[in-house]
Write a protein that holds these residues in place. Structure first.
Motif, PDB file in Angstrom:
ATOM      1  N   GLY A 224      -4.793  -2.662  -4.919  1.00 49.62           N
ATOM      2  CA  GLY A 224      -6.090  -1.967  -5.381  1.00 49.62           C
ATOM      3  C   GLY A 224      -6.454  -2.089  -6.804  1.00 49.62           C
ATOM      4  N   VAL A 225      -5.348  -2.254  -7.384  1.00 45.82           N
ATOM      5  CA  VAL A 225      -5.453  -2.562  -9.062  1.00 45.82           C
ATOM      6  C   VAL A 225      -6.288  -3.812  -9.159  1.00 45.82           C
ATOM      7  CG1 VAL A 225      -3.451  -1.335  -9.749  1.00 45.82           C
ATOM      8  CG2 VAL A 225      -3.383  -3.805  -9.456  1.00 45.82           C
TER       9      VAL A 225
ATOM     10  N   TYR B 227      -8.987   1.606  -0.729  1.00 42.10           N
ATOM     11  CA  TYR B 227      -7.967   1.999   0.076  1.00 42.10           C
ATOM     12  C   TYR B 227      -7.574   3.570  -0.210  1.00 42.10           C
ATOM     13  CZ  TYR B 227      -7.268  -3.122   0.053  1.00 42.10           C
ATOM     14  OH  TYR B 227      -7.629  -4.253   0.173  1.00 42.10           O
ATOM     15  N   GLY B 228      -6.939   4.082   0.764  1.00 45.02           N
ATOM     16  CA  GLY B 228      -6.712   5.677   0.815  1.00 45.02           C
ATOM     17  C   GLY B 228      -5.203   6.012   0.756  1.00 45.02           C
TER      18      GLY B 228
ATOM     19  N   HIS C 207       0.776  -1.322  -0.146  1.00 44.38           N
ATOM     20  CA  HIS C 207      -0.114   0.040  -0.094  1.00 44.38           C
ATOM     21  C   HIS C 207       0.769   1.257   0.073  1.00 44.38           C
ATOM     22  CE1 HIS C 207      -3.858  -2.033   1.162  1.00 44.38           C
ATOM     23  NE2 HIS C 207      -2.945  -2.744   1.708  1.00 44.38           N
ATOM     24  N   PRO C 208       0.500   2.277  -0.523  1.00 44.12           N
ATOM     25  CA  PRO C 208       1.213   3.574  -0.785  1.00 44.12           C
ATOM     26  C   PRO C 208       0.739   4.254   0.743  1.00 44.12           C
ATOM     27  CG  PRO C 208      -0.664   3.526  -2.473  1.00 44.12           C
ATOM     28  CD  PRO C 208      -0.468   2.205  -1.830  1.00 44.12           C
TER      29      PRO C 208
ATOM     30  N   LEU D 171       1.706  16.957  -6.294  1.00 41.46           N
ATOM     31  CA  LEU D 171       0.363  16.464  -6.326  1.00 41.46           C
ATOM     32  C   LEU D 171       0.351  14.848  -6.409  1.00 41.46           C
ATOM     33  CD1 LEU D 171      -2.679  16.907  -7.181  1.00 41.46           C
ATOM     34  CD2 LEU D 171      -2.017  16.854  -9.705  1.00 41.46           C
ATOM     35  N   VAL D 172      -0.369  14.413  -5.503  1.00 42.12           N
ATOM     36  CA  VAL D 172      -0.621  12.878  -5.271  1.00 42.12           C
ATOM     37  C   VAL D 172      -1.265  12.200  -6.193  1.00 42.12           C
ATOM     38  CG1 VAL D 172      -0.060  13.037  -2.865  1.00 42.12           C
ATOM     39  CG2 VAL D 172      -2.356  12.681  -3.425  1.00 42.12           C
ATOM     40  N   VAL D 173      -1.257  11.105  -6.445  1.00 45.91           N
ATOM     41  CA  VAL D 173      -1.911  10.191  -7.384  1.00 45.91           C
ATOM     42  C   VAL D 173      -2.904   9.346  -6.251  1.00 45.91           C
ATOM     43  CG1 VAL D 173      -2.096   8.246  -8.950  1.00 45.91           C
ATOM     44  CG2 VAL D 173      -0.510  10.100  -9.211  1.00 45.91           C
ATOM     45  N   PRO D 174      -4.193   9.173  -6.530  1.00 44.32           N
ATOM     46  CA  PRO D 174      -4.853   8.273  -5.492  1.00 44.32           C
ATOM     47  C   PRO D 174      -4.511   6.629  -5.598  1.00 44.32           C
ATOM     48  CG  PRO D 174      -6.245   9.956  -6.669  1.00 44.32           C
ATOM     49  CD  PRO D 174      -4.843   9.812  -7.359  1.00 44.32           C
ATOM     50  N   GLN D 175      -4.583   6.056  -4.629  1.00 45.68           N
ATOM     51  CA  GLN D 175      -4.345   4.733  -4.655  1.00 45.68           C
ATOM     52  C   GLN D 175      -5.304   4.071  -5.726  1.00 45.68           C
ATOM     53  OE1 GLN D 175      -3.940   2.572  -0.891  1.00 45.68           O
ATOM     54  NE2 GLN D 175      -3.801   0.660  -1.723  1.00 45.68           N
ATOM     55  N   PRO D 176      -5.074   3.150  -6.466  1.00 44.12           N
ATOM     56  CA  PRO D 176      -6.041   2.642  -7.381  1.00 44.12           C
ATOM     57  C   PRO D 176      -7.325   1.742  -6.697  1.00 44.12           C
ATOM     58  CG  PRO D 176      -4.023   1.307  -7.653  1.00 44.12           C
ATOM     59  CD  PRO D 176      -3.810   2.562  -6.771  1.00 44.12           C
TER      60      PRO D 176
END
Length: 164
Positions: A157-158, A143-144, A54-55, A134-139
């Motif tokens: 999450g993918v 999850y957050g 997880h990120p 700028l962050v990229v959301p977890q796919p």
């Protein structure tokens, strides 16, 4: 079957080196959340949760969130590591993001420092930043985690990752 981790470059972290159970750690990075054109949360006093695949998930102290933007909802969820989560909609003016943030009012002892702290789903906000990146959301939407250039995956999450 577990995916093949991407080797981190200098200055990067692999989410596959994060522990399970997850680890809580302080971060002095500048965290910022923008919604409806307004910076609703900003801190250098945050925490991050690091968990295998997880990120990081970033948690903001309540004092660093604008008053009255969080509206408690009936939604809850249970994390085997942190305990029972309470969800919040984010509201600025007439714009609302339902269940776009969550907190742990009474987390388990290892996560006691984040009691009442709030995490935000980056995908539901206009923008979220870590040190102005700028962050990229977890796919996947469940999850957050927040993905930045210093984090490599692949990320849970993918499609097909539920059993990781």
């Amino acid at each position: 079957m577990l995916p093949k981790p991407i080797p981190p470059q200098p200055g990067q972290e692999s989410v596959w080196d994060y522990p399970r159970p997850p680890r809580l750690e302080r971060t002095a990075k500048r965290l910022r959340v923008v919604f409806a054109g307004t910076t609703i949360a900003e801190t250098t006093q945050g925490w991050r949760v690091l968990e295998t695949s997880h990120p990081p998930v970033y948690y903001f102290p309540p004092a660093d969130i604008l008053p009255d933007v969080l509206v408690a909802t009936p939604r809850t969820s249970y994390c085997e590591w942190k305990g029972m989560a309470q969800y919040h909609s984010v509201r600025v003016g007439q714009r609302i993001a339902p269940d776009a943030a969550w907190s742990y009012p009474r987390p388990t002892p290892p996560f006691a420092p984040i009691a009442g702290y709030v995490a935000f789903y980056a995908a539901a906000m206009d923008a979220c930043y870590v040190d102005d990146e700028l962050v990229v959301p977890q796919p996947g939407g469940f999850y957050g985690g927040w993905i930045t250039k210093d984090i490599v995956g692949p990320f849970k999450g993918v499609p097909g990752s539920w059993g990781w």
